[in-house]
Structures are given as C-alpha cells and as structure tokens.
Design a protein around this motif. Structure first.
Motif, short mmCIF file in Angstrom:
data_model
loop_
_atom_site.label_atom_id
_atom_site.label_comp_id
_atom_site.label_asym_id
_atom_site.label_seq_id
_atom_site.Cartn_x
_atom_site.Cartn_y
_atom_site.Cartn_z
N GLN A 134 0.83 -1.20 0.00
CA GLN A 134 0.00 0.00 0.00
C GLN A 134 0.87 1.26 0.00
N GLU A 135 2.09 1.11 0.50
CA GLU A 135 3.07 2.19 0.44
C GLU A 135 4.18 1.79 -0.52
N LYS A 136 5.00 2.74 -0.91
CA LYS A 136 6.07 2.44 -1.86
C LYS A 136 7.24 1.78 -1.14
N GLU A 220 -3.62 6.19 -10.30
CA GLU A 220 -2.37 6.50 -9.61
C GLU A 220 -1.74 5.26 -8.97
N GLN A 221 -2.42 4.11 -9.07
CA GLN A 221 -1.79 2.86 -8.63
C GLN A 221 -0.59 2.57 -9.53
N THR A 222 0.46 2.02 -8.96
CA THR A 222 1.69 1.82 -9.72
C THR A 222 2.00 0.33 -9.89
N TYR A 255 8.41 2.77 -10.15
CA TYR A 255 6.97 2.82 -9.90
C TYR A 255 6.32 3.60 -11.04
N ILE A 256 5.54 2.93 -11.85
CA ILE A 256 4.92 3.57 -13.02
C ILE A 256 3.41 3.56 -12.84
N THR A 257 2.79 4.73 -12.91
CA THR A 257 1.34 4.79 -12.71
C THR A 257 0.60 4.38 -13.99
N ILE A 258 -0.63 3.92 -13.80
CA ILE A 258 -1.49 3.58 -14.94
C ILE A 258 -1.72 4.82 -15.80
N VAL A 286 -3.19 -4.39 -5.53
CA VAL A 286 -2.44 -3.60 -4.56
C VAL A 286 -2.17 -2.20 -5.08
N ARG A 287 -1.83 -1.28 -4.16
CA ARG A 287 -1.65 0.13 -4.53
C ARG A 287 -0.33 0.36 -5.26
N HIS A 288 0.75 -0.21 -4.73
CA HIS A 288 2.07 0.02 -5.33
C HIS A 288 2.84 -1.29 -5.42
N ARG A 289 3.54 -1.48 -6.53
CA ARG A 289 4.37 -2.69 -6.65
C ARG A 289 5.60 -2.38 -7.50
#
Length: 339
Positions: A134-136, A220-222, A255-258, A286-289
């Motif tokens: 959920q966090e980077k 903004e999910q990555t 980390y690349i956003t949609i 998940v929020r960030h991967r």
C-alpha cells in the motif's frame, strides 16, 4: 551449464505470451525444444516463427499420463503453464486459479519420474504480502518466508497457488536432488499478450478510440511494467545459475502509474480522449508494486534492458499491426474480460 546447444528442453505453456518468447530465445540458443500446452489461452500462431524447429504436444498437464509424455527424454523443464489472467480474471475465477496447485505437482512428479535434471518455475509477484504494497516499498525475496510463522500472506488464490508451486518445487529439489530455480515475474507485457492484462487493455481502449476513456481505479496505482524479453532472459539465467530453489525477482525498480502508461499510449497513437473516466469501483489489486532486483543482479548478472518507452513502442506497433480496429471496437468488452 554452458549454453543451450543440444539441450532437450520442455516449455509448459509454451504457446502463451511469455512462453512463446522463451521458446524463440531457446531455439536461437540451439536448444531442442518441446512445447506442451492445452491452448486454453496460448495460440499456435504465437510459435509461427519457430514451429518447424520445435515439437508441440497438446494436452492437459493436470493429467499424469500427458505430463509423463511431455517430460519424457527432457533435460530441463521451464514450467510456465498456469490458469491465469489479469486482475479481473484472478478476482473472478479463484477456483480456476486454485487448480494450478494440482497442475504444478503433476508436472513436478512426472519430471522427477522421468529423470529431468532441472526445473525452472515461473512464479509471480502475487506471492508477496499484500499489506506491504500500500506504500512504496520495493519487494525483496526475503519478504516471503516458509520458515517462520506468519511468513506468507499472498495476493488472492492465484498468489497462494504460485507460492505453493514454489514450496512444492523446493520439496522435489530436497527429495529428488533436481536442480530447481524460480523467477517471480512482475507485471510482464509485450507483443502477443492479450487484452485482459493492463498495458494491452489500455492499448485496446485507445486503439478503439474509447471516449470517455476508462481507467480502472484512480490511475495512480503503480506497477513495475517489465518487458517480456527481460523476463525470458531472467528465466534462462535462473535456470543456468541457480540449483537450490532460491527465488529471484524479475521486474523493474520503477513505480509507473497507470495514468502515465495511458498518456504514453495516447502520444504514440497520436490520439487523446476528450474525457477520462476513472472507475473506482473496479478491482485494481495492490496500490504500489516494484521489485528489489539486488538478488537477480548478484546471482544472475541480470537487470532490465528495455525502457518503458521502448517496450510500449514495440508492443503497440505489434498490436496495431495484428488487430483490426473495427473488430476491436465491436468486441472491446469481450476482449477485456475473456482469458
């Protein structure tokens, strides 16, 4: 080992998106390649460039009789076959994904009985705990543990099945002394991928000139979108260099956003929608991967070679060349949701 020349190799799921690219690489390296695939999502035309240089056997690898035939007289198995799809698929078809646990063990058992020397398993970033994404925070292999209580917390049934595939392969290594390696694949994309996966789904919508253009979630999910040829190189290097079932990540660190991917696609197509509809009720995972690739660099000498721009260019050029625009426009919803 030194090189693939003359090596007898089985690629399960070899008519699939990633599998077909791996088959081409192995043929180019001089391997004697057999593909086993049930063609549920793989396409024979994916292997068109090498079909006169390989053997293709069609069948269900959950059946021991077929798995035994497929692994007969084989030195190395690359096990990529799985029931899978994009986020929508793995959310909606958990029982289908659960069958991967049976599939993996049948393949391993048949390989062991036939004296296969080594197995490389295509695992997934879905093996990682979801709560830490959920966090980077870049995911490193030691964030999953089979040796301590609470050491595993995978992403949906698909992730648990991949995790059990890893644990089973380690067991076969321990009992049968088969050389074993596993690569945790992070958000692969490239030519031949279907529209149920994020980047090609975004391409299909833009190619069809969908307006309002739909993006699942707030965009903004990555993800760390990794080009397919970087993935297949990691699989080969893992098979060459790892024997003790140590897992390695294959993904990029960025980390690349949609939203960034969509903008890059719009620019490449020279088309922009008048309106973007962010669909916050859709499953987004998940929020960030992103991957920590330290272990892959140390054990394999591997790091990604393709930038996002290069990968999108190659993938979009393939997509436009191989898809009829009117067909995509008329069948967009079906393409986005069927495996």
């Amino acid at each position: 080992m030194s090189g693939w020349s003359g090596e007898r190799v089985l690629v399960t799921g070899g008519a699939s998106f990633i599998g077909s690219h791996l088959v081409e690489d192995l043929v180019a390296e001089g391997a004697d390649v057999r593909v086993a695939d049930d063609l549920s999502s793989g396409e024979p035309e994916n292997l068109a460039a090498v079909d006169d240089e390989i053997e293709i056997v069609e069948g269900n690898l959950k059946r021991m009789s077929f798995a035994e035939t497929a692994t007969e007289n084989i030195d190395t198995v690359f096990h990529l076959a799985a029931d899978h799809g994009g986020r929508g698929y793995i959310s909606n078809y958990p029982a289908n994904c659960a069958t991967n646990m049976a599939l993996d063990n049948v393949v391993y058992e048949a390989a062991a009985q036939n004296g296969v020397e080594r197995i490389t398993f295509a695992s997934s970033a879905c093996t990682y705990p979801t709560d830490i994404q959920q966090e980077k925070q870049r995911l490193s292999e030691d964030m999953v543990s089979f040796d301590e209580r609470g050491g595993a917390y995978a992403d949906e049934v698909y992730g648990w099945a991949k995790l059990m595939g890893e644990r089973s392969l380690r067991a076969y290594h321990e009992q049968y002394d088969i050389d074993a390696s596993m690569v945790r694949i992070f958000t692969a994309y490239g030519p031949r991928e279907n529209e149920t996966h994020a980047i090609v789904a975004l391409m299909a919508k833009a190619y069809a000139e969908q307006d309002p253009y739909q993006i699942w979630g707030d965009g903004e999910q990555t993800r760390n979108f990794t080009y397919v040829k970087d993935i297949t190189r990691a699989l080969r290097l893992a098979s060459e260099n790892i024997t003790d079932a140590t897992p390695v990540n294959a993904g990029i660190r960025d980390y690349i956003t949609i939203n960034e991917v969509a903008d890059a696609i719009f620019d490449r197509l020279d088309w922009h929608p008048d309106e973007i509809n962010h669909m916050t009720d859709k499953p987004v995972g998940v929020r960030h991967r992103a991957a920590d690739t330290t272990r892959a660099e140390e054990l394999l000498g591997w790091e990604p070679q393709y930038s996002l721009e290069e990968g999108i260019e190659a993938t979009l050029d393939w997509y436009v060349e191989n898809r009829n625009k009117e067909y995509v426009q008329e069948n967009l919803e079906t393409l986005l949701h069927e495996r």
